[in-house]
Design a protein around this motif. Structure first.
Motif, PDB file in Angstrom:
ATOM      1  N   ASN A 144      -3.273   5.281   0.687  1.00 56.08           N
ATOM      2  CA  ASN A 144      -2.993   3.952   1.216  1.00 56.08           C
ATOM      3  C   ASN A 144      -3.595   2.808   0.386  1.00 56.08           C
ATOM      4  O   ASN A 144      -4.187   1.883   0.920  1.00 56.08           O
ATOM      5  N   PHE A 145      -3.446   2.897  -0.935  1.00 56.33           N
ATOM      6  CA  PHE A 145      -3.912   1.833  -1.824  1.00 56.33           C
ATOM      7  C   PHE A 145      -2.733   1.039  -2.368  1.00 56.33           C
ATOM      8  O   PHE A 145      -1.693   1.611  -2.655  1.00 56.33           O
TER       9      PHE A 145
ATOM     10  N   ARG B  13       0.853  -1.194   0.000  1.00 54.70           N
ATOM     11  CA  ARG B  13       0.000   0.000   0.000  1.00 54.70           C
ATOM     12  C   ARG B  13       0.884   1.237   0.000  1.00 54.70           C
ATOM     13  O   ARG B  13       1.898   1.278   0.683  1.00 54.70           O
ATOM     14  N   PHE B  14       0.475   2.249  -0.775  1.00 55.28           N
ATOM     15  CA  PHE B  14       1.277   3.455  -0.939  1.00 55.28           C
ATOM     16  C   PHE B  14       0.456   4.713  -0.701  1.00 55.28           C
ATOM     17  O   PHE B  14      -0.744   4.750  -1.002  1.00 55.28           O
TER      18      PHE B  14
ATOM     19  N   LEU C  85       2.114   4.803   7.028  1.00 55.78           N
ATOM     20  CA  LEU C  85       1.873   4.942   5.593  1.00 55.78           C
ATOM     21  C   LEU C  85       3.218   4.912   4.862  1.00 55.78           C
ATOM     22  O   LEU C  85       4.260   5.172   5.457  1.00 55.78           O
ATOM     23  N   THR C  86       3.197   4.582   3.573  1.00 58.58           N
ATOM     24  CA  THR C  86       4.431   4.398   2.811  1.00 58.58           C
ATOM     25  C   THR C  86       4.558   5.425   1.699  1.00 58.58           C
ATOM     26  O   THR C  86       3.620   5.592   0.908  1.00 58.58           O
ATOM     27  N   ARG C  87       5.719   6.102   1.636  1.00 61.93           N
ATOM     28  CA  ARG C  87       6.054   7.032   0.552  1.00 61.93           C
ATOM     29  C   ARG C  87       4.963   8.077   0.304  1.00 61.93           C
ATOM     30  O   ARG C  87       4.593   8.356  -0.846  1.00 61.93           O
TER      31      ARG C  87
END
Lengths: 255, 161
Positions: A168-169, A163-164, B123-125
């Motif tokens: 957050n998908f 997830r990015f 959360l990422t990036r």
């Protein structure tokens, strides 16, 4: 404890769906309007063909300190490049990593022609890539079984499920679990890489798979990887495996 | 004690407590307490305004809700069908249950496709422009909760995913 169990049971009930079965795989073209499909299917109206024609003339244009053209070494692309795009990315022994088709072309430009490498998304690089990929049109996507690619492909699949961004998908949440449903007005396609480079009407121009992936990352409010990032090549490696057997469509048109 | 808990990241908070009863605190955001599958207290003690909530929901840059959900919004074209209709949301769920689902639905279902609207950790990036910011601030969450809680007409049971 009760709450923990509750969380667990909900999680198990809605675990992510598996990969799309082979008989349900659809090209992005299947989700487009009939007009856009017709535009792609007729080379006289497909706007990407202008780039392909540019690529054809670049194929035999001498360049760089070596004053060599692609054709000087490879001969006619119709024979030497047949099926090549269908099996990229491939393992590049020199870097010890997979390399995508545009990366391979650029490495040839730099080391064989001894010319300035072409910039990512530059008209010249897109044109050569599209011309080479056209030589695989109609052939099945055929990822190599090279063992050296396995760990990179696995990394690509991890990225697919990662997830990015602020929203957050993951790629998989939309393109595996919800393809065919509508995101606003647009049906979500399955995200197959078999038509790149494409002419995208929204861009009013040509673009690579990496450009498309960067669009999606920005869409989920993530900091997109830069062009040429190893993550994108790993992801493409996984996507080609996921699309194995589907016919190559390059040059595609997309909305 | 609340301060000590406050130091924990949200993910760690879930893993160690099961998500029930402890205070979740993220830097710069209002703390909240999860009770069962709900957050009883309004974020920051703020009162939501349903009219503002509706405006946020139909705004495709702000709430983004109609990209995935449809609902009783006859003036809105192109409503998505990835998630259940919002019609009757207030009949299916209490205001407190709605609040948790908007704040961070992954606390209930880690696989949910629903974005966490009031979360900045784990959360990422995240793109620079959005770093350290939740999708909606506390007032906006309360506005949306107030609007959804008042949507009583529609199916009282609904598929959730």
């Amino acid at each position: 404890m009760r709450a923990a169990l509750f969380v667990l049971s909900l999680g198990a009930a809605s675990a992510a769906l598996a990969e799309i079965p082979a008989d349900q795989r659809k090209s992005g073209a299947d989700f487009m309007s009939a007009q856009t499909r017709a535009m792609q299917n007729d080379d006289a109206t497909n706007p990407a063909m202008l780039s392909v024609l540019d690529g054809e003339s670049r194929w035999s244009a001498k360049a760089g300190a070596g004053a060599k053209s692609c054709a000087d070494c490879h001969g006619p692309a119709e024979t030497s490049m047949k099926g090549v795009a269908a099996r990229y990315p491939a393992f590049d022994a020199e870097s010890g990593r997979p390399i995508d088709l545009a990366g391979r072309i650029n490495s040839c430009v730099e080391t064989r022609q001894q010319a300035q490498p072409l910039k990512p998304e530059s008209p010249g690089l897109l044109a050569l890539t599209a011309y080479v990929a056209l030589q695989s049109r109609g052939m099945p996507v055929a990822p190599p079984s090279d063992e050296r690619l396995a760990s990179f492909r696995a990394r690509g699949e991890e990225l697919w499920r990662q997830r990015f961004g602020q929203l957050n998908f993951s790629c998989a949440q939309c393109h595996d679990d919800n393809w065919g449903r509508k995101l606003g007005s647009a049906p979500i396609p399955q995200a197959h890489p078999n038509a790149y480079p494409i002419y995208r009407l929204d861009w009013q121009g040509m673009g690579s798979l990496q450009r498309r992936l960067r669009n999606c990352m920005s869409g989920v409010r993530a900091n997109a990887y830069p062009y040429g990032a190893p993550e994108f090549v790993d992801l493409e490696l996984y996507l080609m495996q996921r699309a194995a057997g589907m016919p190559m469509e390059t040059p595609g048109v997309r909305p | 004690m609340a301060r000590a808990v406050a130091a924990l990241a949200l993910a760690a908070f879930c893993a160690t407590t099961g998500g029930d009863g402890a205070v979740a605190q993220q830097a710069g955001l209002a703390p909240f307490v999860v009770t069962g599958d709900a957050i009883e207290a309004p974020l920051g003690g703020l009162k939501g305004d349903p009219a503002r909530g509706r405006a946020i929901i139909v705004d495709r840059q702000k709430g983004l809700c109609l990209l995935c959900h449809s609902g009783p919004f006859p003036d809105q074209r192109f409503q998505g069908d990835i998630a259940p209709s919002l019609a009757g949301a207030g009949a299916r769920l209490s205001v407190a249950q709605l609040r948790l689902r908007i704040v961070d639905g992954t606390l209930l279902n880690p696989e949910t496709v629903m974005p966490s609207y009031y979360r900045i950790e784990g959360l990422t990036r995240v793109a620079r422009a959005f770093e350290g910011k939740p999708i909606l601030d506390a007032q906006e969450v309360e506005d949306v909760v107030a609007f959804l809680g008042a949507l009583r007409d529609g199916p009282s049971t609904g598929e959730t995913r």
